[in-house]
Scaffold this motif. Structure first.
Motif, PDB file in Angstrom:
ATOM      1  N   THR A  98      64.796  16.073  27.391  1.00 14.33           N
ATOM      2  CA  THR A  98      64.130  15.661  28.635  1.00 14.33           C
ATOM      3  C   THR A  98      64.138  14.136  28.800  1.00 14.33           C
ATOM      4  OG1 THR A  98      61.966  15.829  27.538  1.00 14.33           O
ATOM      5  CG2 THR A  98      62.674  17.717  28.877  1.00 14.33           C
ATOM      6  N   THR A  99      64.160  13.410  27.698  1.00  9.11           N
ATOM      7  CA  THR A  99      64.275  11.947  27.784  1.00  9.11           C
ATOM      8  C   THR A  99      65.676  11.564  28.256  1.00  9.11           C
ATOM      9  OG1 THR A  99      62.581  11.586  26.110  1.00  9.11           O
ATOM     10  CG2 THR A  99      64.121   9.767  26.501  1.00  9.11           C
ATOM     11  N   ASP A 105      64.345   6.620  33.862  1.00  6.75           N
ATOM     12  CA  ASP A 105      62.884   6.550  33.828  1.00  6.75           C
ATOM     13  C   ASP A 105      62.410   5.962  32.499  1.00  6.75           C
ATOM     14  OD1 ASP A 105      61.879   8.956  36.098  1.00  6.75           O
ATOM     15  OD2 ASP A 105      63.955   8.830  35.453  1.00  6.75           O
ATOM     16  N   ALA A 106      63.027   6.420  31.397  1.00 11.59           N
ATOM     17  CA  ALA A 106      62.644   5.934  30.070  1.00 11.59           C
ATOM     18  C   ALA A 106      62.961   4.450  29.931  1.00 11.59           C
ATOM     19  CB  ALA A 106      63.367   6.742  28.989  1.00 11.59           C
ATOM     20  N   ALA A 107      64.134   4.046  30.393  1.00  8.92           N
ATOM     21  CA  ALA A 107      64.525   2.633  30.307  1.00  8.92           C
ATOM     22  C   ALA A 107      63.585   1.755  31.121  1.00  8.92           C
ATOM     23  CB  ALA A 107      65.962   2.454  30.792  1.00  8.92           C
ATOM     24  N   ILE A 108      63.263   2.208  32.327  1.00  9.28           N
ATOM     25  CA  ILE A 108      62.359   1.446  33.197  1.00  9.28           C
ATOM     26  C   ILE A 108      61.007   1.286  32.523  1.00  9.28           C
ATOM     27  CG2 ILE A 108      61.025   1.569  35.357  1.00  9.28           C
ATOM     28  CD1 ILE A 108      63.561   3.097  36.485  1.00  9.28           C
ATOM     29  N   ALA A 154      50.988  12.678   8.821  1.00  3.40           N
ATOM     30  CA  ALA A 154      51.514  13.199  10.087  1.00  3.40           C
ATOM     31  C   ALA A 154      51.710  12.097  11.127  1.00  3.40           C
ATOM     32  CB  ALA A 154      50.596  14.297  10.625  1.00  3.40           C
ATOM     33  N   ASP A 155      50.810  11.112  11.179  1.00  4.50           N
ATOM     34  CA  ASP A 155      50.950  10.007  12.142  1.00  4.50           C
ATOM     35  C   ASP A 155      52.274   9.273  11.955  1.00  4.50           C
ATOM     36  OD1 ASP A 155      48.657  10.220  13.690  1.00  4.50           O
ATOM     37  OD2 ASP A 155      47.449   9.010  12.313  1.00  4.50           O
ATOM     38  N   LEU A 156      52.635   9.060  10.688  1.00  3.34           N
ATOM     39  CA  LEU A 156      53.875   8.341  10.391  1.00  3.34           C
ATOM     40  C   LEU A 156      55.095   9.177  10.778  1.00  3.34           C
ATOM     41  CD1 LEU A 156      54.722   5.624   9.287  1.00  3.34           C
ATOM     42  CD2 LEU A 156      54.755   6.615   6.994  1.00  3.34           C
ATOM     43  N   VAL A 157      55.002  10.475  10.590  1.00  2.53           N
ATOM     44  CA  VAL A 157      56.090  11.379  10.979  1.00  2.53           C
ATOM     45  C   VAL A 157      56.277  11.326  12.505  1.00  2.53           C
ATOM     46  CG1 VAL A 157      56.902  13.770  10.977  1.00  2.53           C
ATOM     47  CG2 VAL A 157      55.671  12.869   8.984  1.00  2.53           C
ATOM     48  N   VAL A 158      55.174  11.333  13.237  1.00  2.56           N
ATOM     49  CA  VAL A 158      55.241  11.238  14.705  1.00  2.56           C
ATOM     50  C   VAL A 158      55.900   9.922  15.108  1.00  2.56           C
ATOM     51  CG1 VAL A 158      53.874  11.042  16.828  1.00  2.56           C
ATOM     52  CG2 VAL A 158      53.275  12.765  15.113  1.00  2.56           C
ATOM     53  N   ASP A 159      55.476   8.812  14.509  1.00  8.69           N
ATOM     54  CA  ASP A 159      56.064   7.505  14.832  1.00  8.69           C
ATOM     55  C   ASP A 159      57.554   7.478  14.527  1.00  8.69           C
ATOM     56  OD1 ASP A 159      53.628   6.580  15.708  1.00  8.69           O
ATOM     57  OD2 ASP A 159      53.148   5.516  13.849  1.00  8.69           O
ATOM     58  N   TYR A 160      57.947   8.116  13.431  1.00 11.77           N
ATOM     59  CA  TYR A 160      59.354   8.176  13.021  1.00 11.77           C
ATOM     60  C   TYR A 160      60.186   8.883  14.093  1.00 11.77           C
ATOM     61  CZ  TYR A 160      63.262  10.378  10.432  1.00 11.77           C
ATOM     62  OH  TYR A 160      64.480  10.855  10.031  1.00 11.77           O
ATOM     63  N   HIS A 161      59.726  10.039  14.519  1.00  8.04           N
ATOM     64  CA  HIS A 161      60.503  10.795  15.516  1.00  8.04           C
ATOM     65  C   HIS A 161      60.521  10.080  16.867  1.00  8.04           C
ATOM     66  CE1 HIS A 161      62.618  14.160  17.208  1.00  8.04           C
ATOM     67  NE2 HIS A 161      61.718  14.285  18.161  1.00  8.04           N
ATOM     68  N   HIS A 166      62.321   6.926  21.742  1.00  6.96           N
ATOM     69  CA  HIS A 166      62.093   5.782  22.627  1.00  6.96           C
ATOM     70  C   HIS A 166      63.292   4.837  22.696  1.00  6.96           C
ATOM     71  CE1 HIS A 166      57.490   6.458  22.064  1.00  6.96           C
ATOM     72  NE2 HIS A 166      58.030   7.318  22.886  1.00  6.96           N
ATOM     73  N   HIS A 167      64.178   4.902  21.710  1.00  4.89           N
ATOM     74  CA  HIS A 167      65.355   4.026  21.733  1.00  4.89           C
ATOM     75  C   HIS A 167      66.584   4.684  22.360  1.00  4.89           C
ATOM     76  CE1 HIS A 167      62.999   1.458  19.037  1.00  4.89           C
ATOM     77  NE2 HIS A 167      63.743   0.518  19.553  1.00  4.89           N
ATOM     78  N   LEU A 168      66.468   5.929  22.782  1.00  6.94           N
ATOM     79  CA  LEU A 168      67.618   6.608  23.390  1.00  6.94           C
ATOM     80  C   LEU A 168      68.185   5.824  24.580  1.00  6.94           C
ATOM     81  CD1 LEU A 168      66.347  10.304  23.282  1.00  6.94           C
ATOM     82  CD2 LEU A 168      68.394   9.419  22.131  1.00  6.94           C
ATOM     83  N   SER A 169      67.297   5.247  25.379  1.00  5.89           N
ATOM     84  CA  SER A 169      67.768   4.548  26.583  1.00  5.89           C
ATOM     85  C   SER A 169      68.567   3.297  26.258  1.00  5.89           C
ATOM     86  CB  SER A 169      66.599   4.204  27.506  1.00  5.89           C
ATOM     87  OG  SER A 169      65.726   3.294  26.877  1.00  5.89           O
TER      88      SER A 169
END
Length: 197
Positions: A98-99, A105-108, A154-161, A166-169
């Motif tokens: 979806t990203t 949209d993500a880049a903006i 779990a927080d670190l796992v979320v940040d990792y993914h 977030h860098h796909l754009s």
């Protein structure tokens, strides 16, 4: 009262968002004028202000509409009866697809979020946090069940993914060597491997 659709039935808010998204992605939020947006959408300034109130509201909605879609889909995955590993993998792959489907949209968002007022910025961050918390809850559920390793918080796992998402754009290009689903599968598999007990 502004017209709600054009000749082909496209609602004015969607036309405004499409025009704003294209222009913000092409030339930047700060270099795009309200006049350029309304001309590209084929409407008046009155129509823009009727539906959005300001250019900043358009910027907020560019990101919010994708986040709403992703939240709906995550809620469906998380609430299904599938085993937690399958639910997490589906959610992890879906946010990638979806990203990519909404790459402008993500880049903006990542280039222009600092243009939002503190109040709107806070609203967007709260929505994004709600999404991340639901995603994290899946990881924690799997950790409690022993399906996932609990060695990494779990927080670190979320940040990792989401760091990857977030860098796909910045690097993904349509028509490149990997289709969106292939990228999604690779990143979801990396996440699941990282959580293997």
């Amino acid at each position: 009262m502004p017209r709600t659709t054009d000749g082909d039935g496209t609602p004015v808010p969607q036309r405004l968002l499409a025009a704003a998204t294209h222009l913000f992605a092409e030339q930047g939020y700060d270099r795009t004028s309200v006049q350029e947006i309304v001309e590209a959408a084929g409407v008046t300034k009155g129509a823009l202000y009727h539906y959005f109130g300001s250019k900043e509201d358009l910027l907020q909605e560019v990101y919010a509409r994708v986040l709403r879609l992703q939240q709906e889909r995550l809620d469906a995955f998380a609430g299904s009866a599938e085993p937690v590993g399958e639910r997490l993998r589906a959610a992890a792959a879906d946010v990638v697809v979806t990203t990519i489907d909404n790459l402008d949209d993500a880049a903006i968002f990542f280039r222009s979020m600092h243009h939002l007022s503190p109040e709107k910025n806070k609203e967007v961050r709260a929505e994004r946090r709600r999404y991340h918390e639901r995603f994290r809850a899946l990881i924690e559920e799997g950790q409690r069940q022993g399906v996932f390793s609990a060695a990494t918080p779990a927080d670190l796992v979320v940040d990792y993914h989401f760091g990857s998402v977030h860098h796909l754009s910045t690097w993904y290009r349509p028509g490149g060597p990997l289709a969106p689903q292939e990228v999604a599968d690779h990143l979801a598999d990396l996440l699941l491997r990282a959580l293997r007990p």
